[in-house]
Structure formats: structure tokens, C-alpha cells
Design an enzyme around this catalytic site. Sequence first.
Site, mmCIF file in Angstrom:
data_model
loop_
_atom_site.group_PDB
_atom_site.id
_atom_site.type_symbol
_atom_site.label_atom_id
_atom_site.label_comp_id
_atom_site.label_asym_id
_atom_site.label_seq_id
_atom_site.Cartn_x
_atom_site.Cartn_y
_atom_site.Cartn_z
ATOM 1 N N SER A 156 -7.906 -42.229 -7.471
ATOM 2 C CA SER A 156 -8.844 -41.717 -8.483
ATOM 3 C C SER A 156 -10.215 -41.496 -7.881
ATOM 4 O O SER A 156 -11.037 -40.799 -8.469
ATOM 5 C CB SER A 156 -9.013 -42.739 -9.606
ATOM 6 O OG SER A 156 -7.804 -43.052 -10.192
ATOM 7 N N HIS A 190 -3.413 -36.213 -8.513
ATOM 8 C CA HIS A 190 -4.015 -37.242 -9.365
ATOM 9 C C HIS A 190 -3.482 -37.131 -10.794
ATOM 10 O O HIS A 190 -3.868 -36.246 -11.551
ATOM 11 C CB HIS A 190 -5.543 -37.087 -9.337
ATOM 12 C CG HIS A 190 -6.262 -38.147 -10.098
ATOM 13 N ND1 HIS A 190 -7.362 -37.897 -10.872
ATOM 14 C CD2 HIS A 190 -6.023 -39.473 -10.216
ATOM 15 C CE1 HIS A 190 -7.784 -39.026 -11.430
ATOM 16 N NE2 HIS A 190 -6.983 -39.994 -11.052
ATOM 17 N N GLU A 226 -4.587 -33.379 -11.397
ATOM 18 C CA GLU A 226 -5.583 -32.727 -10.539
ATOM 19 C C GLU A 226 -4.990 -32.650 -9.127
ATOM 20 O O GLU A 226 -4.630 -33.682 -8.557
ATOM 21 C CB GLU A 226 -6.877 -33.543 -10.491
ATOM 22 C CG GLU A 226 -7.654 -33.564 -11.792
ATOM 23 C CD GLU A 226 -8.929 -34.419 -11.715
ATOM 24 O OE1 GLU A 226 -9.921 -34.035 -12.325
ATOM 25 O OE2 GLU A 226 -8.919 -35.477 -11.058
ATOM 26 N N ASN A 267 -13.245 -37.375 -13.593
ATOM 27 C CA ASN A 267 -14.039 -38.608 -13.500
ATOM 28 C C ASN A 267 -15.503 -38.337 -13.167
ATOM 29 O O ASN A 267 -16.353 -39.191 -13.350
ATOM 30 C CB ASN A 267 -13.430 -39.585 -12.490
ATOM 31 C CG ASN A 267 -12.309 -40.376 -13.131
ATOM 32 O OD1 ASN A 267 -12.259 -40.526 -14.352
ATOM 33 N ND2 ASN A 267 -11.387 -40.866 -12.325
HETATM 34 N N1 LIG Z 1 -4.294 -47.055 -13.750
HETATM 35 C C1 LIG Z 1 -4.842 -45.874 -13.941
HETATM 36 O O1 LIG Z 1 -5.297 -45.544 -15.043
HETATM 37 C C2 LIG Z 1 -4.870 -44.881 -12.823
HETATM 38 C C3 LIG Z 1 -4.984 -43.518 -13.122
HETATM 39 C C4 LIG Z 1 -4.964 -42.588 -12.083
HETATM 40 C C5 LIG Z 1 -4.885 -43.028 -10.773
HETATM 41 N N2 LIG Z 1 -4.794 -44.372 -10.509
HETATM 42 C C6 LIG Z 1 -4.666 -44.767 -9.095
HETATM 43 O O2 LIG Z 1 -3.291 -45.034 -8.840
HETATM 44 C C7 LIG Z 1 -3.172 -46.070 -7.870
HETATM 45 C C8 LIG Z 1 -2.356 -47.199 -8.444
HETATM 46 O O3 LIG Z 1 -2.922 -47.647 -9.634
HETATM 47 P P1 LIG Z 1 -2.109 -48.566 -10.668
HETATM 48 O O4 LIG Z 1 -2.957 -48.654 -11.883
HETATM 49 O O5 LIG Z 1 -0.723 -48.105 -10.769
HETATM 50 O O6 LIG Z 1 -2.169 -49.977 -9.908
HETATM 51 P P2 LIG Z 1 -1.171 -51.215 -10.067
HETATM 52 O O7 LIG Z 1 -1.933 -52.388 -9.612
HETATM 53 O O8 LIG Z 1 -0.545 -51.219 -11.422
HETATM 54 O O9 LIG Z 1 -0.013 -50.897 -9.005
HETATM 55 C C9 LIG Z 1 -0.204 -50.861 -7.632
HETATM 56 C C10 LIG Z 1 1.090 -51.278 -6.970
HETATM 57 O O10 LIG Z 1 0.984 -51.016 -5.589
HETATM 58 C C11 LIG Z 1 1.562 -52.099 -4.888
HETATM 59 N N3 LIG Z 1 0.987 -52.123 -3.555
HETATM 60 C C12 LIG Z 1 -0.254 -52.524 -3.197
HETATM 61 N N4 LIG Z 1 -0.435 -52.340 -1.881
HETATM 62 C C13 LIG Z 1 0.699 -51.784 -1.413
HETATM 63 C C14 LIG Z 1 1.124 -51.318 -0.142
HETATM 64 N N5 LIG Z 1 0.314 -51.395 0.925
HETATM 65 N N6 LIG Z 1 2.354 -50.784 -0.027
HETATM 66 C C15 LIG Z 1 3.171 -50.698 -1.091
HETATM 67 N N7 LIG Z 1 2.841 -51.131 -2.308
HETATM 68 C C16 LIG Z 1 1.608 -51.646 -2.477
HETATM 69 C C17 LIG Z 1 1.254 -53.306 -5.721
HETATM 70 O O11 LIG Z 1 2.166 -54.353 -5.449
HETATM 71 C C18 LIG Z 1 1.411 -52.749 -7.134
HETATM 72 O O12 LIG Z 1 2.720 -52.892 -7.623
HETATM 73 C C19 LIG Z 1 -4.585 -46.448 -7.469
HETATM 74 O O13 LIG Z 1 -4.946 -45.687 -6.350
HETATM 75 C C20 LIG Z 1 -5.383 -46.034 -8.688
HETATM 76 O O14 LIG Z 1 -6.732 -45.776 -8.378
HETATM 77 C C21 LIG Z 1 -4.769 -45.296 -11.494
#
Ligand SMILES: NC(=O)c1ccc[n+]([C@@H]2O[C@H](COP(=O)([O-])OP(=O)(O)OC[C@H]3O[C@@H](n4cnc5c(N)ncnc54)[C@H](O)[C@@H]3O)[C@@H](O)[C@H]2O)c1
Length: 510
Positions: free
Chosen positions: A123, A144, A156, A194
Site C-alpha cells: 500500500s 494493489h 491500482e 491513499n
Molecule cells: N489490510 C489491508 O487493508 C490492505 C489493503 C491493501 C494492501 N495491503 C497490503 O497487503 C500486504 C498484506 O497485508 P495484510 O493486511 O494481508 O497483512 P496480514 O498481517 O493479514 O498478512 C500478512 C501475512 O504474511 C505472512 N508473512 C509475513 N512475512 C512473510 C514472508 N517473509 N514470507 C511469507 N509470508 C510472510 C504473515 O505470516 C501473514 O500471514 C501488506 O503489504 C499490506 O500493506 C493491506
Amino acid sequence: MAALPRDATVAVFGAGAMGAGIAQVAAQAGHRVLVFDARINAADDAKRRVGEALAALAAKGKLATADATAAAARVEAIHTPGDAASAQLVIEAIVEDLEAKRELFRQVENVTSPDTILATNTSSISITAIGAELKRPSRVAGMHFFNPAPLMPLVEIVRGLATDPEVEATLHATALAWGKSAVRAQSTPGFIVNRCARPYYAEALRLLAERAADPATLDALMREAGGFRMGPFELMDMIGHDVNFAVTKGVWEAFFHDPRFTPSVHQQELVNAGFLGRKSGRGFYDYAPGAAKPVPATEGPQAAPPHVVVHGDLGPAAALVDRMVARGVLLERRDAHDAFAGGAIAVGGTWLALTDGRTATARAVAAGVGDLVLFDLALDYGTATRVAVARADACGDAALATAVGALQTAGLAVSRVDDVAGLPVMRTVAMLANEAADAVQQGIASPADVDAAMRLGVGYPRGPLAWADAIGLARVRDVLANLALHYGEPRYRIAPRIARRACGGGRLAD
Ligand SMILES: NC(=O)c1ccc[n+]([C@@H]2O[C@H](COP(=O)([O-])OP(=O)(O)OC[C@H]3O[C@@H](n4cnc5c(N)ncnc54)[C@H](O)[C@@H]3O)[C@@H](O)[C@H]2O)c1
């Protein structure tokens, strides 16, 4: 450019909230999807959650049972990154950390084919930076998704400086093939959504800091006059202040402390206190069981005026007078009054005018009148249910009551706010358009993509560029110029695209 073929394998790294949702989207589109997570059992758990989500869709009749079963069967948990070797598209949704993402892609590019596309769901991290130290930065781009990925329509597609245009085009076509609305953006802080949404929170926090009104009143105004689905305070409470504050601070820092994005001390205090919003039971509002729901401040009923005089052209507010006339108010039209070039309504000795970014007090002094009440912008004056007003310091109680009565006759609930420059909806919309205009000017995205991103990514009732066009660019420019003058801060500087097009008569959305 063609989308990824349906028989191509997609690998999703990170099986959290986003990864599981993205895996579901790709599986529903017909791809075999491999899911990896560093946490033990997380990938298997994601496969189970995707299966349950698909079964729930089938139960609701939104998906044929056979299709749901087939899509669920296409998702496989894998247990080492090497198992993703056959993937033609890798989408990472791991922790939001540059080094972690770089390290993951380093491993992945060693096991996948040179043609594999490496997409990141980040993000906030620069796509250019994620790709920079890889063997093939040209294969890296942002994809994204918004949360929850299966439901939110927007994706995006973000290009870094080294991204191959073919990779960007393939991802764009793939997102469309997956049933999403895709927009293209250059990798800059906050991408489109964002970044361009920051003023929605920033102006609200600023209005609160100036004690213009309480959160419940400002939220009601943004919903009922602005047409936004949620007011900024209830929305920040839902997002979580830790998350919302971190995004604002991240964008501000990434733009080298540009005052456009300065975070709010008030919000920082909420974070310091652990008042994170809904998830902690308290934010701007109290979510404890039985807590009273705050109600917006609303003026009591006032007498309807028998007769109003409209001076000049009210521009976007013309429908307001139509509503008064429909309720039996007699209308007289006159030429614009010298002091109210943008149009005004005279009710007896009281003047009512749409905000132009100045306070009512400053405007009353400039116009040489005392009884002046300013009203705020509405998305559609023909259907709005509430409007904000502010009175000049010299405006008497009787004059205020007259103005309120006129607006109530148009069927509007009236919320009086303190005499702040620009009023809540107008200054918020002007600043949203200002940011959007700068993003377009700087080549971050096309006008159509910016407007689509804001409608689909954050559910705005209108794209900010098209909205500014509907208000009239000269009015929007004046609001911004008056805000800049009032505050004396570069935060309100006018986007060059607005300044130029307001003079030249062009539209922002073109
Ligand atoms: N939550 C949101 O609203 C949202 C929206 C758009 C983008 N994002 C982006 O998406 C990504 C994930 O967000 P999320 O909310 O799903 O997070 P989350 O914490 O729910 O999930 C992340 C997962 O990645 C795993 N993980 C961490 N490091 C790792 C690695 N090196 N190799 C493999 N697995 C690994 C963790 O164990 C976890 O299960 C981030 O980059 C976040 O910025 C989040």
C-alpha cells in the site's frame, strides 16, 4: 495487451487478510493458485477460508455450487517458496516491510522463469525500491487490491521506474479479466487512492481542531450534504487510528514533509491513548455496549419566509431555490449584487450565500453588510437532507433564524458550525480536487483513472475532478485561494492545473 492466460499458475505469498482474498479472486477467475506463508499452517488455513467464502457465495446463490467447488479446488497450499517455480504471476501480500519484500522476491526470482511477473500488493512502499536490487526489476509492478479483495472492485496497477510497460499492461488486462476495475498509476507515495483521499481526513481533523463542530455534526454533514457514505470520523474509527495515522504520516514523510499532508496532533493523541476506534471500543465515538450515539447539532424549526430574492446566478446551489419555490415561497430574481458576484439570496434584510472560502465575518465586512449567513456545498442541492451554515460575527439572532427558516423550507436540516473558512463540505471537496489535480498534473495517473479510483476505492459519490467541474472551476479556485489567504499556509496552495483551467475555461476531468 492480453491478460494472463487462464491456464497460467498464480502464486500468492502471504496468506493473511489480503493474500487469502487475492487467492480467491484468482481462483474464481480460473487460475491454479499456489499459496505460501512463512507461518506454519497459515497457507492451509487460507485455503480453508477461501473454500468457506466460496461455499458461502454458493449458498447465497451468487455462484453456482459446481463453480465454487472447482474454484476452491484450484487453491493449493505450498510449503516452500521453491514450490512456486511454475508460477507465471507471483503476487506478494506479506508484511509491509521493504527488506522483507525484497528478500522474498530475491528468492522467488531464483526459482521462477525470467518471464514471471512479480507483483506486490504493497500500500505504501515504492515499487521502484522493491524492484531495484533484483536481477529483473523490469518484471516488478504493483497490483494493489483493496480490502476485502473479493468484494472491492478497484485494483491500482502501479509502475516503478524500471517496470516494463508490457508487465503493466498484462497486469491491467489481468485485473480486468478477473472482474476488477483497474487503474494505472506511477509509483509515488500513496499511489492514487491513499494520496488523494488524505484531505478527507485532514480537513475533518483540522475542522475539529478549530472546534468548528463536533464529530457527529461534521459526519452528518459529510454524509447528508456531501453524499459520502461515511463521515470522516466514523470512517477513521472504522479504519483504526493507528492505521489511518500511519498512512498519513507515511505519505507526509515520503513527500518530504509537504504541509499538504501534515498529520494531526489530535489523531496522534488518540493513538497514544490506545483509542484506536471500533476495534478498541473507543475512538472519536464510544462503542461500549449501551453507549449513547451522539446526535448531530440541528437548528430548531424557524418560520418559512414568504418571499426570497435571488441576486445573480447561484451556480451549483440553484436547485436550493427551486426547492423553496416548490414549498410555496415566492421568488424574485434580480441582477447580481456588487458584493456577491457568485450569487446570493436575500430574505428580508438577511443575506444568504454559498461559501467562497472566506469566513462569513470576513465576507460580511468586505460586502459592507452585517446580517450575512453562509451555507455550505451539497453534492446535489435537489436531494440533500442537511446543510451547514455559519454566521458572520455581526449577524443577529433574528437574521440567523430567518436564514435557517429559508433553508428548512427547502427541506434541509440545518447544522450551524462556527465561522470557519470554507465550511466543511466545500473545503473538503476543494482540497480533494486540489490533490487529484496535482496527481494528474504530475503524471501519476490520468484524470479518468483518478476519478474512477476515488469512486471505486473509497466509494466517493463523485470523482473529485468531475465534482470540481460541476461546482465550477473558478469557484473552486477561489475557495482554495481564500483558504490559502486565510491560513497563510502552503497546505492550501492551488494546484497549477486548477489555476490554469479556471482561467482558460477548461475542465479538470478532461
Ligand atoms: N489490510 C489491508 O487493508 C490492505 C489493503 C491493501 C494492501 N495491503 C497490503 O497487503 C500486504 C498484506 O497485508 P495484510 O493486511 O494481508 O497483512 P496480514 O498481517 O493479514 O498478512 C500478512 C501475512 O504474511 C505472512 N508473512 C509475513 N512475512 C512473510 C514472508 N517473509 N514470507 C511469507 N509470508 C510472510 C504473515 O505470516 C501473514 O500471514 C501488506 O503489504 C499490506 O500493506 C493491506
